[in-house]
Design an enzyme around this catalytic site. Structure first.
Site, short mmCIF file in Angstrom:
data_model
loop_
_atom_site.label_atom_id
_atom_site.label_comp_id
_atom_site.label_asym_id
_atom_site.label_seq_id
_atom_site.Cartn_x
_atom_site.Cartn_y
_atom_site.Cartn_z
N HIS A 188 0.83 -1.20 0.00
CA HIS A 188 0.00 0.00 0.00
C HIS A 188 0.87 1.26 0.00
O HIS A 188 0.58 2.22 -0.72
CB HIS A 188 -0.91 0.00 1.23
CG HIS A 188 -1.62 1.29 1.48
ND1 HIS A 188 -2.72 1.70 0.76
CD2 HIS A 188 -1.36 2.30 2.37
CE1 HIS A 188 -3.12 2.88 1.19
NE2 HIS A 188 -2.31 3.28 2.17
N HIS A 214 1.19 5.39 -1.99
CA HIS A 214 1.64 6.71 -1.55
C HIS A 214 2.90 7.22 -2.25
O HIS A 214 2.97 8.39 -2.64
CB HIS A 214 1.92 6.67 -0.04
CG HIS A 214 0.70 6.67 0.81
ND1 HIS A 214 -0.09 7.78 0.97
CD2 HIS A 214 0.13 5.67 1.54
CE1 HIS A 214 -1.11 7.48 1.78
NE2 HIS A 214 -1.00 6.22 2.14
N GLU A 274 -5.69 9.75 0.93
CA GLU A 274 -6.07 8.33 0.94
C GLU A 274 -7.13 8.00 -0.11
O GLU A 274 -7.04 6.99 -0.80
CB GLU A 274 -6.58 7.92 2.33
CG GLU A 274 -5.49 7.72 3.37
CD GLU A 274 -4.58 6.54 3.09
OE1 GLU A 274 -4.90 5.72 2.19
OE2 GLU A 274 -3.54 6.42 3.75
N SER A 280 -4.21 1.55 -4.67
CA SER A 280 -3.72 0.22 -4.29
C SER A 280 -4.84 -0.75 -3.95
O SER A 280 -4.59 -1.84 -3.46
CB SER A 280 -2.76 0.34 -3.09
OG SER A 280 -3.45 0.86 -1.96
#
Length: 571
Positions: free
Chosen positions: A400, A405, A445, A464
């Site tokens: 993730h 990110h 997010e 993701s």
């Protein structure tokens, strides 16, 4: 001293309760937003119990000894200075009313009445006496008798003439008033706010505070620390190395605590998670980023997710992500058959935007995670999700972090937005941390943005997790324009896909709106990051602002010179 005491307090404090429904956690799945809410509740509960004990002891005259002081301090060391009580809007004020120059020769000789107040005007959180006791705990015994300067804010119920009696009490208490200001108060039932700077020992100051609190003349009394910062403001890191002090607040997600976790019954997986977590706990600022030798099973999980991202990226991912992804492929960091090392990702980001990576054993508290971003530091796990669930993980894992990110942290505009969100969190109240966490949730997010008339994903949780990504762009959920004041209070869904997503016109537009919103926050000071020293600087003096203006003028001179040379060349 205030900073040292707050840091000392923080080092002794930890949230011991697990983040679970049984302990009052508001959801079954961990998220930054619910973490912030849970931490606010737990911290307030802890402080309330400690303060009740301290106040009971303080009311016992037989304990007014050095032993009592030591006992109070040891209790208070277990606390956190996280915005304990109601916000004090105007910690420092310039002379909006008349300025008073105090002359000791003109003091009225009458002494202040010791009659207790009929109404209990004590603070909801730490009293100033207790903060002073905590500060004393971080000093040696001699420091208690050393003369120091304290800034007091006194709220007078009566007219300005009652100030003379208060000043007499300060003089009788061996205090020397060196500066005094007054202004009409905005608070109901209070006529004047008085700011007084006093030189006296900590021991005498402690006694003075107790005496003044018994006065019916005063509605309340507040003490400020050095640099015009309220002693009740939360500690926050001032340098990247201070992130080491956040480590003890980190909470490891133990798979055996949740029967629904894919690794619940897998002893090998739990052991592997513990092994990687311990490596992160041992990491300190300046250490080399540890190398993790990933297993064939873990690489297989990475390959499945990586190939899925390759399929979805052309149609659904924003241009900034696609560009960064290609650079990572060109540098041979992103390949389907190899999990990138955290060190390689760190070197890549540092080269492009100055962001660095730090190993994390698990989820940080919301406050500490956001604070890391202020220093362009992203705290990253290094463990891999369970192989039986390659496309879903109940908590952030390394896949993730790397695929969600890190690529966008190589984009200058997105990196700047992330850092500004972190800077806004430094010294913010618990309520504001909750709002900032919510903004983070709906942007970094699960954020969407516009690109040539189409909606694209830039949030890591979408990039993701292909299930929620397809839901977000399916036309079923409601898409709203990104407006920070609205986004910050929007409830979110933690069990199912989000019913609402926020769409930014661009990263630049999102930053502009965010900056305007942050400027309205209650924090009484501004913070900037100095990339040369890696320090967060509080801008609270004319000298600091002048120095900053000099730097900006120099930069403008360079820009102007470059522009003139370009014009000459084109002419």
């Amino acid at each position: 001293m205030a900073v040292a005491a707050a840091q000392k307090s923080r080092e002794m404090f930890a949230i011991n309760k697990s983040y679970s429904i049984e302990n009052g956690y508001p959801a079954r799945r961990r998220s930054l937003v619910d973490d912030a809410r849970f931490e606010t509740i737990v911290v307030k509960q802890t402080k309330h119990s400690v303060l009740e004990e301290a106040r009971q002891l303080a009311n016992d005259a037989s304990l007014a000894t050095d032993a009592a002081v030591a006992h109070f301090a040891s209790q208070l060391q277990r606390q956190h200075l996280d915005q304990i009580n109601d916000q004090y809007d105007d910690q420092v004020f310039e002379s909006e009313g008349k300025s008073i120059e105090h002359d000791h020769e003109n003091d009225v000789e009458s002494s202040e009445s010791s009659e207790p107040s009929s109404d209990n005007d004590s603070d909801a959180g730490l009293t100033e006496e207790e903060v002073l006791l905590e500060k004393a705990a971080s000093q040696d015994k001699d420091a208690e008798m050393a003369v120091q300067r304290a800034t007091l804010v006194l709220r007078l119920r009566e007219g300005i003439n009652s100030l003379a009696r208060v000043l007499k009490v300060i003089e009788n208490g061996k205090g020397n008033v060196v500066h005094l200001e007054s202004r009409p108060s905005k608070e109901q039932g209070v006529q004047f706010d008085i700011l007084a700077k006093v030189d006296m020992t900590r021991k005498d100051l402690l006694a003075l505070m107790k005496t003044l609190r018994q006065s019916s003349t005063l509605a309340s009394i507040t003490i400020l620390a050095e640099d015009n910062i309220d002693v009740k403001n939360p500690w926050f890191p001032r340098h990247a190395r201070d992130l080491d002090n956040c480590n003890h607040l980190m909470t490891k997600y133990e798979p055996e605590l949740d029967m629904n976790h894919p690794g619940f019954s897998d002893k090998v997986y739990r052991s592997r998670r513990k092994e990687i977590a311990n490596i992160a706990f041992d990491y300190k600022f300046g250490d080399l980023i540890p190398i993790i030798e990933y297993t064939a099973d873990e690489v297989s999980t990475w390959t499945a997710v990586f190939n899925n991202v390759l399929d979805l990226m052309p149609k659904h991912f924003c241009m900034e992500y696609r560009n960064a992804f290609k650079m990572l492929q060109d540098d041979n960091i992103f390949t389907a058959d190899k999990i990138p090392q955290l060190k390689d990702m760190n070197d890549f980001l540092k080269k492009h935007t100055g962001f660095t990576l730090r190993p994390a054993a698990g989820l940080l508290t919301a406050r500490d995670f956001l604070a890391s971003l202020a220093f362009r530091v992203f705290q990253s796990t290094q463990y891999i999700r369970h192989s039986t669930s390659p496309f879903h993980t109940p908590e952030p894992d390394y896949i993730h972090e790397v695929l969600g990110h890190m690529p966008l942290l190589a984009d200058p505009s997105f990196a700047q937005f992330s850092q500004e969100l972190g800077l806004a969190s430094l010294g913010a109240s618990d309520e504001e941390i909750e709002k900032l966490s919510t903004v983070y949730w709906f942007t970094i997010e699960f954020g969407l943005c516009k690109e040539q008339g189409e909606v694209k994903a830039y949030g890591a949780g979408l990039l993701s997790a292909y299930g929620e990504l397809l839901h977000a762009v399916s036309g079923k959920p409601e898409l709203r324009p990104f407006e920070p004041p609205i986004t910050a209070v929007q409830p979110y869904q933690d069990q199912e896909y989000q019913p609402i997503y926020f769409v930014a016109e661009s990263f630049e537009d999102a930053k502009d709106k965010f900056r305007k919103w942050v400027s309205s926050m209650s924090r009484p000071f501004e913070v900037r990051y100095n990339p040369h020293t890696q320090r967060a600087e509080i801008l609270d003096s004319v000298e600091q602002l002048n120095n900053l203006m000099t730097q900006l003028n120099l930069e403008m001179l360079h820009l102007n010179t470059a522009l003139n040379k370009l014009k000459m060349r084109s002419g």
